[in-house]
Design a protein around this motif. Structure first.
Motif, PDB file in Angstrom:
ATOM      1  N   UNK A 184      53.986  44.546  36.514  1.00  0.00           N
ATOM      2  CA  UNK A 184      52.646  44.289  37.083  1.00  0.00           C
ATOM      3  C   UNK A 184      51.944  45.612  37.373  1.00  0.00           C
ATOM      4  N   UNK A 204      44.085  50.715  39.493  1.00  0.00           N
ATOM      5  CA  UNK A 204      43.955  49.263  39.526  1.00  0.00           C
ATOM      6  C   UNK A 204      42.590  48.868  40.079  1.00  0.00           C
ATOM      7  N   UNK A 205      42.046  47.765  39.524  1.00  0.00           N
ATOM      8  CA  UNK A 205      40.709  47.367  39.963  1.00  0.00           C
ATOM      9  C   UNK A 205      40.711  47.021  41.450  1.00  0.00           C
ATOM     10  N   UNK A 210      40.401  36.740  40.598  1.00  0.00           N
ATOM     11  CA  UNK A 210      40.282  38.150  40.212  1.00  0.00           C
ATOM     12  C   UNK A 210      40.906  39.049  41.275  1.00  0.00           C
ATOM     13  N   UNK A 211      40.650  38.720  42.530  1.00  0.00           N
ATOM     14  CA  UNK A 211      41.214  39.509  43.630  1.00  0.00           C
ATOM     15  C   UNK A 211      42.740  39.377  43.659  1.00  0.00           C
ATOM     16  N   UNK A 255      35.347  38.188  47.899  1.00  0.00           N
ATOM     17  CA  UNK A 255      35.242  36.734  47.822  1.00  0.00           C
ATOM     18  C   UNK A 255      34.163  36.288  48.804  1.00  0.00           C
ATOM     19  N   UNK A 296      40.073  44.785  44.550  1.00  0.00           N
ATOM     20  CA  UNK A 296      39.997  43.329  44.631  1.00  0.00           C
ATOM     21  C   UNK A 296      38.542  42.892  44.774  1.00  0.00           C
ATOM     22  N   UNK A 297      38.176  41.889  43.962  1.00  0.00           N
ATOM     23  CA  UNK A 297      36.802  41.403  44.027  1.00  0.00           C
ATOM     24  C   UNK A 297      36.524  40.854  45.423  1.00  0.00           C
ATOM     25  N   UNK A 340      48.493  46.898  35.599  1.00  0.00           N
ATOM     26  CA  UNK A 340      47.255  47.188  36.324  1.00  0.00           C
ATOM     27  C   UNK A 340      46.873  48.659  36.215  1.00  0.00           C
ATOM     28  N   UNK A 385      44.768  38.831  41.066  1.00  0.00           N
ATOM     29  CA  UNK A 385      45.366  39.588  39.967  1.00  0.00           C
ATOM     30  C   UNK A 385      45.359  41.098  40.257  1.00  0.00           C
ATOM     31  N   UNK A 386      44.318  41.558  40.940  1.00  0.00           N
ATOM     32  CA  UNK A 386      44.218  42.990  41.223  1.00  0.00           C
ATOM     33  C   UNK A 386      45.323  43.476  42.156  1.00  0.00           C
ATOM     34  N   UNK A 387      45.939  42.559  42.896  1.00  0.00           N
ATOM     35  CA  UNK A 387      47.024  42.927  43.826  1.00  0.00           C
ATOM     36  C   UNK A 387      48.191  41.953  43.660  1.00  0.00           C
ATOM     37  N   UNK A 388      48.474  41.574  42.419  1.00  0.00           N
ATOM     38  CA  UNK A 388      49.455  40.510  42.178  1.00  0.00           C
ATOM     39  C   UNK A 388      50.828  40.853  42.748  1.00  0.00           C
TER      40      UNK A 388
END
Lengths: 209, 486
Positions: free
Chosen positions: A11, A19-20, B74-75, A25, A22-23, A15, B77-80
């Motif tokens: 993982x 790493x992106x 999306x959030x 929410x 987090x969007x 990434x 996956x970014x910190x899975x």
């Protein structure tokens, strides 16, 4: 390397170092219905949604619960032995029909021999016609509301909220929860809805207040 | 950036059900000839489409819910990695045991070992895409353990020795007469006079399974969601078979793909609105079960959670394709897809059919192992429009097609043809000559609207899955010249 470390490593590789973020929410969907719990319009909505899912709903005043439950059981089962009805241990005595048996944790096979179950609920969601049982003494353990063929749930007006977010906010995420929207149903054969496959084939809701 | 470059393994071949025996066009040709299948599918998809549209239309904040559903995934996956570690901590703290499986083979071995440790030689199963993906039933059978599917449609498929053709209604390709025939043939003690009425058929299944539920000591389920913050698992269903499996046996083994985790309890308030309305077209599915670890005196007292990778980290490595991991398996995209509606689920060769399968399966296996699937689409975009978490399936399809083309070391006839086309189109004289030459096709067509179904090789590779229209009697430039005297 063990599987856990390897998957976590994959993982991190996937990434990458950048790493992106987090969007964000945005919870700008409806968090509340706008009407207070127990609002008469919510009760009407709940009834409409439950009946749409082939549950039957009867309303009564607080002192009349036991007699209403007894009447509902006669309607659903016809003439039956009072001992065929098993109630969750926390159901108030004022709700219980005469002769009903309290759940004592008996094995599933014995539980399956009862014709009907009586429980309370933790919360009801009007918009989706959903009752939530939470494993508390009032709701009973999960097998109780599953094995007998007829399930009678008593819902008090103040337990009825409008929306899914309001309903979930009232629940304990660590409790064993069962959300029930109508009786057991399948649409697997030519998409024709059939009520009652494995769970209770009859759901009766007694709405108090 | 590709998965191959990073060296992250995809789902291994030889185990599970992500690869078909044949390419999509070959398999689809058979189903296109099956009139019964097409009639069943057409009826079913149209019915679910209508129901879904009606209940989605009831929700005034659908767009906001959909955007929240997309953003949460999306959030996640970014910190899975962080969410999975939190999930493990929470499940363990509540008396559960967490296992990690790199691929299908490892996941099957873990579950088999867990079942063997209980001494049981049979298990009851809740319908689960993850266990179908890894071929768990076959692995258990090889170890002498009978796996009984308990979802009515899965039972029909299992008894009929068939494979599922839809994510949500796996027996959608069977009608009542076929189902009756399967029950009469395979259910011990079934009434030979059993009519083909759906209610009577469902009741026969109820009687068949009830005894199994009551005697089962081990159950296996998937999970629709797992909450990292609390360790809460969620399974949504309709029939109550899920509740039976999740509640009655002593041991519960839940197998889930690592992408099913959501960060917080509140996230469920979004997905429990998006999922039922998108999948079955209901405001809420009849039963949702939620549990965290083990509850003394209520339900299974031994709980195992198996977290499966099986190619998911390879998908995560693709910045464009990783969105496919957002899928909540509602199957709305299947029901609107003109290709799925005609070809049916079996043509995709994977347990994940339809538009989402066309992007997910090739990524899980590596594109070259499922190279025909990214082309199994008209790119009409209907799948994107209905997706409750706004997965841009058409863009991923195009991205995977490009990946496939780039992976070719030898020049394909298609590439040659397009190179020739490019040359012709950049030289006006050549283009006019080519157009005149195309007019020869009218002789081949002999007045029919399309050229013969099969052109000789190498053009046959193009025409075997496409109709080639007969060239017009006159090109646009000729018509312009005639009318305007160009």
């Amino acid at each position: 390397m063990n599987a856990r470390e390897e998957i976590l490593g994959r993982i991190r590789t996937a990434l990458g170092p950048d790493r992106p973020a987090p969007a964000e929410v945005r919870r700008d969907y409806r968090l509340a219905d706008g009407r207070p719990p127990g609002d008469p319009a919510l009760l009407d909505l709940l009834i409409d949604r439950l009946e749409d899912y082939k549950a039957s709903v009867v309303r009564c005043a607080p002192p009349d619960v036991a007699v209403t439950v007894a009447g509902a059981l006669r309607g659903a089962l016809g003439e039956h032995s009072p001992a065929g009805v098993v109630v969750a241990p926390g159901v108030p005595s004022g709700w219980r029909p005469d002769g009903a048996v309290e759940d004592d944790g008996r094995p599933a096979v014995a539980l399956a021999e009862h014709a009907a179950t009586l429980t309370g609920v933790s919360v009801a969601i009007a918009e989706t016609g959903t009752l939530v049982l939470d494993g508390s003494p009032l709701s009973g353990r999960r097998a109780l509301s599953l094995l007998p063929d007829c399930l009678v749930c008593v819902v008090e007006a103040a337990q009825v909220v409008g929306s899914v977010p309001e309903g979930l906010a009232r629940l304990d995420p660590l409790a064993p929860l069962t959300m029930i929207s109508g009786p057991s149903a399948t649409s697997d054969i030519e998409l024709q809805r059939v009520e009652g496959v494995h769970g209770p084939r009859t759901l009766v809701v007694v709405l108090v207040g | 950036m590709t998965a191959v470059f990073l060296g992250i393994p995809t789902a291994p071949p030889g185990v599970g059900h992500l690869r078909g025996d044949r390419s999509f066009p070959d398999a689809a040709r058979d189903s296109l000839r099956d009139g019964q299948l097409r009639a069943n599918l057409g009826h079913a998809t149209a019915t679910i489409r209508g129901k879904r549209a009606a209940v989605v239309g009831e929700v005034p904040d659908w767009a906001e819910l959909r955007e929240a559903g997309r953003a949460i995934k999306a959030a996640t996956m970014a910190r899975l990695d962080e969410h999975l570690i939190a999930l493990e901590e929470q499940v363990t703290a509540r008396g559960g045991t967490v296992h990690w499986a790199r691929d299908a083979t490892e996941a099957n071995a873990i579950v088999t070992r867990l079942v063997q440790a209980t001494g049981a030689d049979e298990v009851v199963k809740v319908k689960s895409m993850a266990t179908q993906e890894i071929g768990l039933n076959e692995a258990l059978e090889a170890a002498g353990i009978a796996a009984h599917e308990t979802d009515l449609a899965e039972l029909i498929v299992q008894l009929g020795e068939d494979t599922p053709s839809h994510i949500l209604v796996p027996a959608i390709h069977k009608n009542r007469a076929e189902i009756r025939e399967i029950f009469l043939r395979t259910m011990p003690g079934v009434d030979p006079e059993l009519p083909d009425d759906p209610r009577r058929l469902a009741m026969a299944a109820r009687a068949h399974l009830r005894e199994r539920f009551l005697r089962a000591r081990v159950a296996i389920s998937g999970a629709n969601f797992a909450v990292a913050e609390t360790g809460t698992l969620a399974v949504v269903e309709s029939e109550g078979n899920g509740r039976m499996c999740l509640t009655l046996p002593q041991t519960l083994i839940t197998v889930m793909g690592i992408e099913k985790v959501v960060p917080t309890w509140r996230d469920l308030e979004v997905y429990l609105q998006l999922l039922p309305r998108s999948s079955t077209g209901e405001r809420m599915n009849p039963y949702t079960s939620l549990w965290a670890g083990v509850t003394p005196g209520d339900g299974p007292q031994d709980f195992h959670l198996v977290l499966v990778d099986n190619g998911r980290t390879a998908v995560l490595a693709d910045e464009v394709g990783r969105e496919a991991l957002h899928c909540i398996r509602c199957s709305a995209c299947l029901n609107v897809c003109p290709v799925y509606e005609r070809a049916g689920g079996h043509a995709y060769g994977s347990v994940y059919p339809g538009p989402i399968g066309a992007v997910l399966s090739p990524q899980l296996t590596g594109v070259e192992d499922n190279a025909s699937l990214p082309y199994a689409s008209s790119l009409c975009g209907a799948c994107y429009d209905v997706c409750p978490v706004a997965i841009d399936i058409p863009s991923i399809l195009v991205h995977l097609r490009a990946e496939h083309v780039e992976a070719q070391t030898r020049t394909t006839p298609e590439a040659l043809a397009f190179r020739a086309l490019s040359t012709a189109m950049s030289h006006p004289r050549l283009w006019r000559l080519a157009q005149r030459a195309a007019g020869l096709g009218r002789f081949l067509a002999r007045g029919r609207p399309t050229l013969p179904a099969t052109l000789p090789p190498p053009a046959s590779r193009w025409t075997r899955s496409r109709d080639l229209p007969t060239p017009p009697a006159e090109t646009f430039t000729q018509a312009w010249a005639r009318e305007h005297g160009g």
